[in-house]
Design a protein around this motif. Structure first.
Motif, mmCIF file in Angstrom:
data_model
loop_
_atom_site.group_PDB
_atom_site.id
_atom_site.type_symbol
_atom_site.label_atom_id
_atom_site.label_comp_id
_atom_site.label_asym_id
_atom_site.label_seq_id
_atom_site.Cartn_x
_atom_site.Cartn_y
_atom_site.Cartn_z
ATOM 1 N N GLY A 173 -6.432 -2.299 -2.892
ATOM 2 C CA GLY A 173 -5.694 -3.246 -3.759
ATOM 3 C C GLY A 173 -4.979 -4.404 -2.961
ATOM 4 N N LEU A 174 -5.172 -4.751 -1.874
ATOM 5 C CA LEU A 174 -4.380 -5.881 -1.282
ATOM 6 C C LEU A 174 -4.926 -7.178 -1.601
ATOM 7 C CD1 LEU A 174 -3.428 -5.090 2.182
ATOM 8 C CD2 LEU A 174 -2.155 -5.417 0.253
ATOM 9 N N ILE A 175 -6.547 -7.189 -2.123
ATOM 10 C CA ILE A 175 -7.132 -8.368 -2.569
ATOM 11 C C ILE A 175 -7.838 -7.885 -4.222
ATOM 12 C CG2 ILE A 175 -9.099 -9.785 -2.523
ATOM 13 C CD1 ILE A 175 -9.042 -9.316 0.536
ATOM 14 N N SER A 176 -7.577 -8.769 -4.915
ATOM 15 C CA SER A 176 -8.052 -8.297 -6.504
ATOM 16 C C SER A 176 -9.247 -8.278 -6.428
ATOM 17 C CB SER A 176 -7.274 -9.080 -7.572
ATOM 18 O OG SER A 176 -7.498 -10.500 -7.201
ATOM 19 N N ARG B 27 1.003 2.513 -9.417
ATOM 20 C CA ARG B 27 1.484 2.630 -7.880
ATOM 21 C C ARG B 27 1.488 3.821 -7.510
ATOM 22 N NH1 ARG B 27 1.531 -1.923 -6.052
ATOM 23 N NH2 ARG B 27 2.208 -1.185 -4.091
ATOM 24 N N VAL C 126 0.881 -1.216 0.024
ATOM 25 C CA VAL C 126 0.064 0.240 -0.041
ATOM 26 C C VAL C 126 0.709 1.230 0.156
ATOM 27 C CG1 VAL C 126 -1.960 -1.157 1.021
ATOM 28 C CG2 VAL C 126 -0.159 -0.138 2.612
ATOM 29 N N SER C 127 2.064 1.052 -0.445
ATOM 30 C CA SER C 127 2.872 2.151 -0.863
ATOM 31 C C SER C 127 3.366 2.387 -2.008
ATOM 32 C CB SER C 127 4.136 2.167 0.461
ATOM 33 O OG SER C 127 5.270 1.413 -0.187
ATOM 34 N N PRO C 128 4.054 3.233 -2.664
ATOM 35 C CA PRO C 128 4.540 3.190 -4.154
ATOM 36 C C PRO C 128 5.506 2.302 -4.549
ATOM 37 C CG PRO C 128 4.155 5.317 -3.290
ATOM 38 C CD PRO C 128 4.199 4.449 -2.072
ATOM 39 N N PHE D 244 -0.632 5.209 -4.599
ATOM 40 C CA PHE D 244 -0.343 4.912 -3.123
ATOM 41 C C PHE D 244 0.428 6.085 -2.431
ATOM 42 C CE2 PHE D 244 -1.102 0.725 -4.732
ATOM 43 C CZ PHE D 244 -1.930 0.188 -4.167
ATOM 44 N N LEU E 20 -1.237 -11.172 -3.879
ATOM 45 C CA LEU E 20 -3.010 -10.680 -4.093
ATOM 46 C C LEU E 20 -3.807 -11.733 -4.003
ATOM 47 C CD1 LEU E 20 -2.591 -8.084 -7.139
ATOM 48 C CD2 LEU E 20 -3.055 -7.755 -4.658
ATOM 49 N N VAL F 67 -2.815 3.783 5.022
ATOM 50 C CA VAL F 67 -3.484 2.727 5.754
ATOM 51 C C VAL F 67 -2.919 2.214 7.090
ATOM 52 C CG1 VAL F 67 -4.059 0.233 5.147
ATOM 53 C CG2 VAL F 67 -3.656 1.693 3.277
ATOM 54 N N LYS G 98 -9.440 -4.138 1.979
ATOM 55 C CA LYS G 98 -8.587 -4.784 1.353
ATOM 56 C C LYS G 98 -8.593 -4.617 -0.071
ATOM 57 C CE LYS G 98 -6.865 -7.977 4.895
ATOM 58 N NZ LYS G 98 -7.068 -9.436 5.457
#
Ligand SMILES: Nc1ncnc2c1ncn2[C@@H]1O[C@H](COP(=O)(O)OP(=O)(O)OP(=O)(O)O)[C@@H](O)[C@H]1O
Ligand SMILES: [Mg+2]
Lengths: 346, 284
Positions: free
Chosen positions: B51-54, B72, A195-197, B75, A344, B80, B47
């Motif tokens: 984007g932690l779960i597609s 990206r 969740v970071s770039p 972000f 993912l 979070v 999530k």
């Protein structure tokens, strides 16, 4: 670039506080001590000859007997049975029985059974040469040396150094990297990156760089304190970098399939054992079945030796370096794709 | 700022959904509360948003961008705070934040300042491995602010914290909102939701059953209750009775006329009671 430096700094700290550097130093130190003081410079591998004459001793046997008498540690016994009896007590012996039949000396060689064909041939050759010795005119013999440069003999203890360099920097990198990745998987910090770039390729590259750095430091230490500074440094550092990246990238690739270290352990151990199999071929270059030579560590091992003890075979270096580079690139690219997907997965 | 349409998610990739037909819109600068009992699908929804779960099914847009098409750099705008603390145990609090600040392409906050805000300044140079659970929670919360996010996702930011720290965290959230941050707040703490959120969504079994401001929900579903303590047959009893329900009103009358009333007061329904009324479920 800023991100990569940040990652490097963090991986360095984590590796440092996880005692990776300390472990690497201690192992290097142990290897240096073992090489310099524990392994003898020369191993006594000379085979002792026990010989006996059956029947009449004749004129024709003289040169042969003279040769056997002169051989170091040889011993003359009374009979074939005495030779065999003594041989059973000492595995480092062979027997030679000489008798005369039809006006010719007949030689019977008694072996322990584990000698390979080459040493049998060599023995037969030297015996027949001894028989012919009286007929050879030495003044007509010209010595031809295949290697133009005189090869200094490598002391036994120092000849282990390439193996140690294969083991410590390369294999330790394999195990360290797996540890590092599973540490992050278990702490779940890997999610915080997502969740970071940060890009996956940066995350993975940083770890590879740390492992290569560890490998280089350890290689330099081991080399300098055993064989000294007269090695081909460019070749050595290049091949060790390629080798340690190979170890790290393999660990990275394996780690993607498992959630934690204990599940992956059996694979990590098995694969590191497989990678070390080629060491069996180190002292016996003629022992080279395909399942050993296809392992990238096989060429790598001889490339490291070439860098330390040049034997005029630099193509082994190029071959190994190029192969490893291709494998490394493939492992790295596959890992990036796999990590992206597996993270993912959930 | 955040727009979600007909979102579904199944961990088993079949018809059993952890999140089912979830839709909502969050405006810029709004605090949106996502309320539900354990296992309701709150974290799953969060999530997917980050984007932690597609994304399996449905549409999600963040800051006007479809999350399927984002890169990206998105972000850089998002912060979070995780439900379970995930920090480097071998690094100190300040090292953790410093490392993270280097990951962003935008100007970042001073790590020490953030640690001070959440009361961790004394532990700044201690390894996170030696932190207590509540300290780790605060560290993750502080970390989520490192990039001054425009959109802030908070998953249970106050669970397991003492009342004092909880109110500090509440204050920080409120302050950020005033600076224009959009906040998605997941919780099963109704009190937090009530005082912080502009709007709340009730979620149970993956489905949303109501979305509105706490005040509107109270007006719509809330009813005045009488809480009464009385003595009947020499036993002290307690009852909560609705002042709109006919049966309850009659019971109240009976108690007053036939028993000795010890105490009696009316009270407004809490968000928690409304939640139970709408979803038929407790919040635990
Ligand atoms: N990784 C996973 N694999 C399979 N099922 C999962 C996974 N994570 C969550 N679930 C299931 O999905 C449902 C929703 O879980 P979720 O974590 O979103 O709940 P939650 O509302 O965040 O609960 P809590 O308040 O306990 O955090 C639950 O039934 C849970 O068991
Ligand atoms: Mg949750």
């Amino acid at each position: 670039m800023k991100r990569l430096f940040g990652l490097l700094k963090k991986d360095f700290l984590v590796a440092y506080r996880g005692y990776f550097f300390l472990i690497m130093l201690v192992v290097a130190l142990i290897l240096v001590v073992v090489t310099n003081w524990l392994i003898p410079e020369k191993a006594n591998l000379d085979v002792k000859v026990l010989y006996a004459v059956e029947g009449e001793r004749t004129e024709r046997m003289n040169s042969l007997l003279g040769f056997l008498q002169g051989a170091e540690g040889s011993q003359r016994l009374d009979s074939k049975s005495a030779v065999i009896e003594l041989m059973q007590g000492d595995k480092n012996t062979i027997g030679v029985i000489i008798r005369e039949a039809a006006e010719k000396p007949v030689i019977e060689i008694v072996l322990q059974g584990y000698e390979n064909q080459q040493s049998r041939n060599a023995l037969a050759l030297s015996l027949s040469a001894a028989i012919d010795a009286q007929n050879i005119d030495y003044s007509n013999i010209e010595n031809v040396t295949l290697q133009a440069v005189e090869q200094p003999e490598i002391p036994l203890n120092k000849s282990f150094v390439p193996l140690m360099i294969l083991n410590e920097p390369v294999m330790l990198g394999f195990i360290f990297l797996a540890t590092l990745i599973f540490m992050e998987k278990e702490e779940n910090t890997i999610r915080a990156y997502l969740v970071s770039p940060v890009r996956i390729w940066e995350y993975l590259l940083s770890k590879i760089i740390i492992m290569a750095a560890l490998a280089l430091i350890s290689t330099i230490l081991i080399t300098v304190f055993t064989v000294g500074i007269h090695v081909n440094w460019i070749m050595l550092l290049a091949i060790v970098t390629a080798g340690s990246v190979f170890g790290a990238a393999s660990a990275m690739f394996i780690a993607v399939f498992f959630d934690n270290l204990s599940k992956a352990m059996i694979w990590i151990i098995s694969i590191s054992l497989i990678f070390t199999i080629p060491m069996a071929a180190y002292f016996i270059p003629s022992f080279s079945p395909w399942f050993i030579t296809i392992l990238p560590t096989y060429d790598l091992m001889f490339a490291i030796r070439e860098a330390i003890y040049p034997a005029g075979n630099p193509q082994i270096f190029y071959q190994s370096f190029i192969t490893l580079t291709i494998i490394n690139a493939a492992l790295y690219i596959m890992s990036i794709a796999l990590y992206q997907r597996s993270l993912l997965r959930d | 700022m955040i727009s979600v349409k007909a979102l579904y998610h199944s961990y088993t990739k079949d018809e059993s959904y952890a999140v089912k037909n979830v839709s909502f819109d969050i405006q810029k600068g709004e605090i949106f509360g996502f309320l539900g009992p354990s296992g309701a699908g709150k974290s799953t929804t969060q999530k997917i948003l980050i984007g932690l779960i597609s994304l399996q099914k449905g549409q999600v847009a963040i800051d006007g961008m479809d999350i399927k098409k984002t890169n990206r750099a998105l972000f850089d705008k998002i912060g979070v705070s995780f439900e379970r603390a995930n920090v480097y145990k071998k690094l100190t609090g300040v090292e953790n934040l410093k490392f993270f600040s280097e990951m962003f392409g935008v100007p970042t906050e001073n790590p020490l300042k953030l640690l001070k805000m959440v009361g961790l300044e004394d532990a700044a140079n201690k390894k996170a491995g030696d932190y207590s659970k509540g300290m780790l929670q605060r560290l993750v919360f502080a970390r989520s602010m490192i990039s001054n996010p425009k959109i802030w996702f908070l998953d249970e930011p106050t669970s397991g914290l003492d009342p004092n720290t909880t109110s500090i965290i509440k204050g920080i959230i409120k302050e950020r909102q005033e600076q224009g941050t959009t906040i998605f707040l997941t919780t099963h703490n109704m009190h937090i939701a009530e005082v912080l959120c502009d709007r709340v969504a009730f979620i149970t079994n993956g489905e949303i059953s109501a979305i509105d401001s706490p005040r509107n929900l109270k007006l719509k579903y809330g009813e005045k209750l009488a809480s009464i303590e009385y003595i009947e047959n020499a036993i002290l009893k307690k009852a909560y009775l609705s002042l709109t329900d006919e049966g309850h009103k009659k019971k109240l009358n009976d108690i007053i006329s036939s028993c000795k009333v010890e105490t009696m007061h009316t009270q407004e329904a809490t968000l928690e009671e409304i939640f139970i009324k709408i979803t038929g479920k407790e919040l635990k």
